[in-house]
Design an enzyme around this catalytic site. Structure first.
Site, PDB file in Angstrom:
ATOM      1  N   CYS A   1       2.254  -7.109   1.652  1.00  0.00           N
ATOM      2  CA  CYS A   1       1.218  -6.237   2.629  1.00  0.00           C
ATOM      3  C   CYS A   1       0.534  -7.174   3.411  1.00  0.00           C
ATOM      4  O   CYS A   1      -0.191  -8.011   2.835  1.00  0.00           O
ATOM      5  CB  CYS A   1       0.543  -5.213   1.788  1.00  0.00           C
ATOM      6  SG  CYS A   1      -0.857  -4.423   2.639  1.00  0.00           S
ATOM      7  N   ASN A   2       0.373  -7.159   4.770  1.00  0.00           N
ATOM      8  CA  ASN A   2      -0.236  -7.884   5.553  1.00  0.00           C
ATOM      9  C   ASN A   2      -1.774  -7.825   5.252  1.00  0.00           C
ATOM     10  O   ASN A   2      -2.438  -8.576   5.119  1.00  0.00           O
ATOM     11  CB  ASN A   2      -0.066  -7.617   7.109  1.00  0.00           C
ATOM     12  CG  ASN A   2       1.235  -8.294   7.595  1.00  0.00           C
ATOM     13  OD1 ASN A   2       1.442  -9.489   7.971  1.00  0.00           O
ATOM     14  ND2 ASN A   2       2.260  -7.389   7.366  1.00  0.00           N
TER      15      ASN A   2
ATOM     16  N   SER B   1       0.592  -1.412   0.093  1.00  0.00           N
ATOM     17  CA  SER B   1       0.028   0.138   0.017  1.00  0.00           C
ATOM     18  C   SER B   1       1.044   1.180  -0.030  1.00  0.00           C
ATOM     19  O   SER B   1       0.360   2.368  -0.189  1.00  0.00           O
ATOM     20  CB  SER B   1      -0.898   0.014   1.326  1.00  0.00           C
ATOM     21  OG  SER B   1      -0.104   0.130   2.435  1.00  0.00           O
TER      22      SER B   1
ATOM     23  N   HIS C   1       5.289  -1.909   7.445  1.00  0.00           N
ATOM     24  CA  HIS C   1       5.741  -0.302   7.516  1.00  0.00           C
ATOM     25  C   HIS C   1       6.429  -0.428   8.929  1.00  0.00           C
ATOM     26  O   HIS C   1       7.226   0.455   9.147  1.00  0.00           O
ATOM     27  CB  HIS C   1       4.632   0.452   7.611  1.00  0.00           C
ATOM     28  CG  HIS C   1       3.973   1.053   6.423  1.00  0.00           C
ATOM     29  ND1 HIS C   1       3.143   0.210   5.515  1.00  0.00           N
ATOM     30  CD2 HIS C   1       3.978   2.107   5.919  1.00  0.00           C
ATOM     31  CE1 HIS C   1       2.871   1.059   4.509  1.00  0.00           C
ATOM     32  NE2 HIS C   1       3.267   1.888   4.597  1.00  0.00           N
TER      33      HIS C   1
ATOM     34  N   CYS D   1       2.915  -5.448  10.566  1.00  0.00           N
ATOM     35  CA  CYS D   1       2.762  -4.720   9.267  1.00  0.00           C
ATOM     36  C   CYS D   1       4.054  -4.255   8.708  1.00  0.00           C
ATOM     37  O   CYS D   1       4.897  -4.026   9.578  1.00  0.00           O
ATOM     38  CB  CYS D   1       2.011  -3.164   9.691  1.00  0.00           C
ATOM     39  SG  CYS D   1       2.066  -2.034   8.301  1.00  0.00           S
TER      40      CYS D   1
END
Length: 283
Positions: free
Chosen positions: A74-75, A11, A198, A196
């Site tokens: 991306c989870n 994302s 990120h 995540c």
């Protein structure tokens, strides 16, 4: 197909943590990375939206970049869309990410493990099945972190870096504080799963709240090893010499601000600005 690149998408910039691990595990391979920053964060959007974005990006990477494998870095996208992608592209090696609960169990001594992630990931059926399958092996404390992925995404903007760093630290302090005691004593959480992609880029801020002894577990290395296994099984590993410069085998694209991706790629992958490009606005 051995010369074709591996597709990777997220994302936003979080998937660069997975790309970093893939680059180390597969030094001969070429990669094309899609940061869907124009639609970030996925974790606070509905499953239907995430599935639609995942299918659109996968189709573009297959048709225009002729990828030989796809890593969903991306989870939230893995939880919402990996089954749809596998049904749509049954012959394409597909690798998803999920919170690394099993590796965390192997590392933990207290068997009390924290898990942080987006609401989309931690409320998904896929995650709940994984959690239920391991409940007899450890005690998990699960904490959704609203706004954290977005704050990390925005921290790549130089003009707001100090403000965003303070915001990230405050969010981490709040969320880890809600979870209970971290440490190595009985009953304390000695391991924290970063659910995540990120969050890997906030490890230094996490250390300020958790101390040096709590183990942080992310998904990059397991995903890179699984990617290698699937490419070996399909005889698609690239065998040529590795390019001298990492930028020669990396193409990064974003439908968000190009400068933000360039800053993140330079900061975390040591890639020059020339490796980053504006994505097709019609995808």
């Amino acid at each position: 197909m051995t010369e074709s690149p591996i597709g990777v998408f997220d994302s936003g910039i979080g998937g660069l943590s997975v790309l970093q691990a893939l680059q180390a595990e597969l030094p001969h391979e070429h990669f094309v990375y899609w940061a869907d920053s124009g639609h970030a964060p996925y974790g606070e959007k509905g499953d239907l939206f995430v599935r639609q974005r995942s299918l659109a990006i996968a189709q573009h990477l297959i048709e225009h970049h002729h990828i030989k494998a796809l890593v969903v870095a991306c989870n939230t996208a893995t939880a919402a869309a990996i089954h749809v992608l596998r049904a749509q592209y049954p012959h394409l090696p597909l690798i998803g990410v999920e919170p690394a609960l099993k590796p965390a169990i192997a590392l933990s001594q207290t068997k009390r493990i924290g898990v942080i992630g987006t609401k989309g990931t931690l409320s998904s059926e896929k995650f709940h099945r994984l959690l239920a399958s391991l409940q007899d092996q450890a005690d998990f404390v699960v904490q959704p972190c609203k706004g954290l992925a977005l704050a990390i995404e925005q921290s790549t903007h130089a003009q707001s870096a100090t403000h965003d760093a303070d915001q990230i630290s405050a969010l981490l302090g709040d969320y880890t504080g809600q979870m209970g005691r971290f440490g190595t004593a009985p009953g304390e959480m000695d391991t924290l799963v970063l659910g995540c992609t990120h969050y890997v880029f906030a490890e230094n801020a996490l250390r300020r709240w958790l101390g040096p002894d709590v183990q942080l577990v992310s998904t990059g290395e397991p995903v890179s090893r699984q990617t290698r296994r699937l490419l070996e099984a399909s005889a698609q590993l690239r065998s040529g010499p590795a390019p001298h410069a990492a930028s020669a085998r990396m193409r990064l694209m974003t439908n968000g601000e190009l400068g933000a991706l360039q800053a993140a790629a330079l900061r975390w992958l040591k890639l020059p600005h020339s490796a980053c490009h504006k994505a097709d606005p019609h995808v």
